[in-house]
Design a protein around this motif. Sequence first.
Motif, PDB file in Angstrom:
ATOM      1  N   UNK A  19       0.814  -1.215   0.000  1.00 21.27           N
ATOM      2  CA  UNK A  19       0.000   0.000   0.000  1.00 21.27           C
ATOM      3  C   UNK A  19       0.851   1.269   0.000  1.00 21.27           C
ATOM      4  N   UNK A  20       2.146   1.126   0.226  1.00 20.19           N
ATOM      5  CA  UNK A  20       3.022   2.296   0.241  1.00 20.19           C
ATOM      6  C   UNK A  20       3.452   2.652  -1.179  1.00 20.19           C
ATOM      7  N   UNK A  21       3.743   3.922  -1.438  1.00 17.98           N
ATOM      8  CA  UNK A  21       4.187   4.324  -2.780  1.00 17.98           C
ATOM      9  C   UNK A  21       5.608   3.860  -3.055  1.00 17.98           C
ATOM     10  N   UNK A  22       6.107   4.140  -4.235  1.00 21.35           N
ATOM     11  CA  UNK A  22       7.446   3.689  -4.621  1.00 21.35           C
ATOM     12  C   UNK A  22       8.556   4.360  -3.850  1.00 21.35           C
ATOM     13  N   UNK A  23       8.290   5.574  -3.334  1.00 16.53           N
ATOM     14  CA  UNK A  23       9.270   6.305  -2.536  1.00 16.53           C
ATOM     15  C   UNK A  23       8.623   6.757  -1.228  1.00 16.53           C
ATOM     16  N   UNK A  24       9.374   6.684  -0.138  1.00 19.09           N
ATOM     17  CA  UNK A  24       8.860   7.134   1.147  1.00 19.09           C
ATOM     18  C   UNK A  24      10.008   7.197   2.149  1.00 19.09           C
ATOM     19  N   UNK A  25       9.720   7.756   3.304  1.00 17.95           N
ATOM     20  CA  UNK A  25      10.657   7.781   4.428  1.00 17.95           C
ATOM     21  C   UNK A  25      10.038   6.972   5.547  1.00 17.95           C
ATOM     22  N   UNK A  26      10.825   6.105   6.161  1.00 13.84           N
ATOM     23  CA  UNK A  26      10.319   5.284   7.262  1.00 13.84           C
ATOM     24  C   UNK A  26      11.288   5.382   8.434  1.00 13.84           C
ATOM     25  N   UNK A  27      10.745   5.481   9.643  1.00 17.29           N
ATOM     26  CA  UNK A  27      11.582   5.676  10.822  1.00 17.29           C
ATOM     27  C   UNK A  27      10.789   5.348  12.078  1.00 17.29           C
ATOM     28  N   UNK A  28      11.478   5.327  13.196  1.00 12.83           N
ATOM     29  CA  UNK A  28      10.811   5.135  14.476  1.00 12.83           C
ATOM     30  C   UNK A  28      10.447   6.492  15.063  1.00 12.83           C
ATOM     31  N   UNK A  29       9.419   6.501  15.884  1.00 23.19           N
ATOM     32  CA  UNK A  29       8.927   7.757  16.462  1.00 23.19           C
ATOM     33  C   UNK A  29       9.618   8.122  17.764  1.00 23.19           C
ATOM     34  N   UNK A  30      10.398   7.205  18.331  1.00 18.64           N
ATOM     35  CA  UNK A  30      10.888   7.384  19.703  1.00 18.64           C
ATOM     36  C   UNK A  30      12.400   7.544  19.810  1.00 18.64           C
ATOM     37  N   UNK A  31      13.079   7.734  18.680  1.00 21.27           N
ATOM     38  CA  UNK A  31      14.530   7.792  18.762  1.00 21.27           C
ATOM     39  C   UNK A  31      15.088   8.794  17.764  1.00 21.27           C
ATOM     40  N   UNK A  32      16.393   8.744  17.572  1.00 23.54           N
ATOM     41  CA  UNK A  32      17.067   9.580  16.585  1.00 23.54           C
ATOM     42  C   UNK A  32      18.025   8.693  15.809  1.00 23.54           C
ATOM     43  N   UNK A  33      17.975   8.764  14.494  1.00 24.26           N
ATOM     44  CA  UNK A  33      18.928   8.006  13.690  1.00 24.26           C
ATOM     45  C   UNK A  33      18.395   6.761  13.026  1.00 24.26           C
ATOM     46  N   UNK A  34      17.135   6.385  13.280  1.00 26.18           N
ATOM     47  CA  UNK A  34      16.608   5.159  12.661  1.00 26.18           C
ATOM     48  C   UNK A  34      15.985   5.410  11.294  1.00 26.18           C
ATOM     49  N   UNK A  35      16.036   6.641  10.822  1.00 28.73           N
ATOM     50  CA  UNK A  35      15.375   7.005   9.567  1.00 28.73           C
ATOM     51  C   UNK A  35      15.991   6.288   8.368  1.00 28.73           C
ATOM     52  N   UNK A  36      15.125   5.806   7.472  1.00 25.75           N
ATOM     53  CA  UNK A  36      15.543   5.171   6.223  1.00 25.75           C
ATOM     54  C   UNK A  36      14.833   5.865   5.062  1.00 25.75           C
ATOM     55  N   UNK A  37      15.595   6.346   4.099  1.00 23.71           N
ATOM     56  CA  UNK A  37      15.033   6.983   2.912  1.00 23.71           C
ATOM     57  C   UNK A  37      14.922   5.934   1.814  1.00 23.71           C
TER      58      UNK A  37
END
Length: 361
Positions: free
Chosen positions: A164-182
């Motif tokens: 259901x997600x598009x071809x591009x997105x950003x995913x990460x955790x809400x409770x930390x810093x540095x877990x972001x994935x582009x």
Amino acid sequence: MFYSGLPEYIPDYSSQLRSNSMYYVWNYQKHTEKKSRADLQRRKAMTTINRLGHLCSVLKNAVTDPDKRFLYLASYGISNHLDDETYVRRLYKARTGQTLNLEHPETFNEKIQWLKLYDRKPVYTRMADKYAVRKLVTEKSGGGVKLIPVYGVWKHFDDIDFDALPGQFVIKCTHDSGSVKIVRNKQALDMKALKKDLEKALSRNYFYYGREWVYKNIRPAIIAEKLLTEDGKRQIDDYKIFCFGGEPKVIQVDIDRFTNHRRNLYTTDWKLFNAQIEYPYDRNYMRNKPVFLEEMLEQARRLSEGIAQVRVDFYYVGGSIYFGELTFYHGDGFERFLPDSFARKMGDWIQLPEKRFGGKK
């Protein structure tokens, strides 16, 4: 017939030649495969040796250097039992080589450590939560700042419907810093690696390593957002505004973050500071004074009102200002300032409030 006139007793070697050719091809393939396997085994062996060498170096440092030993143990949570003040003092010594002055803090980094321990308003938890903060931003900004569209929020990785997600997105955790994935191409996404990274992030309380209190009580979750892009740009324009008691003082602009990272610091009237925080500044880099600067500064004032120090992050895409996040402890309070006088200047701007909980309690 081509061979007419030749003696009949000359044998036909064609079948034998074909057989020999096939044998040589087969033998060459086997030799190549054997060589490839040997090369692969050799590379694996070298990788193992390098890892063992690194591990030995880490263990040697952990035995001989008390600061490195503390950092090594802290990374595995072995120091989590220490009370916050003792831990922060020890971590500061290990990271900077200096003794932390909590009684009379002067520099930016010293006061950040103080704020971790003694400025603990419950609302800060909501402000640091990457999902919960959105409602607060809408309330405080009066609609003057856009929020990045959200595709979903999940407690567990396996709950995510990636179809259901598009071809591009950003995913990460809400409770930390540095877990972001582009994610720029969902089809090329290494799902196994992504699951491992995000589940590891979900399982840890980010508070314990740096004792950044605002993260301690956030309920872990995963959030997926729209990837903001702009034609012709690999990296969109972002602005990180250091605010002190609700007043913006410094605007940070990062340049080529993933290749040749530099960092320029500007005044609120867009004059370049002759100073740096962690990364060198680039006086040759040109970014004109943003036409939306005053509007962005006003929004930073609204979002930072009543807070001794917080960094308000924005993106500017397609003629609109988007909210990024609120960062209470820039660089965990360990990034290097040059010159030292700039660290004191930014420290002077932090007016410490009365103590609110924390420390050895």
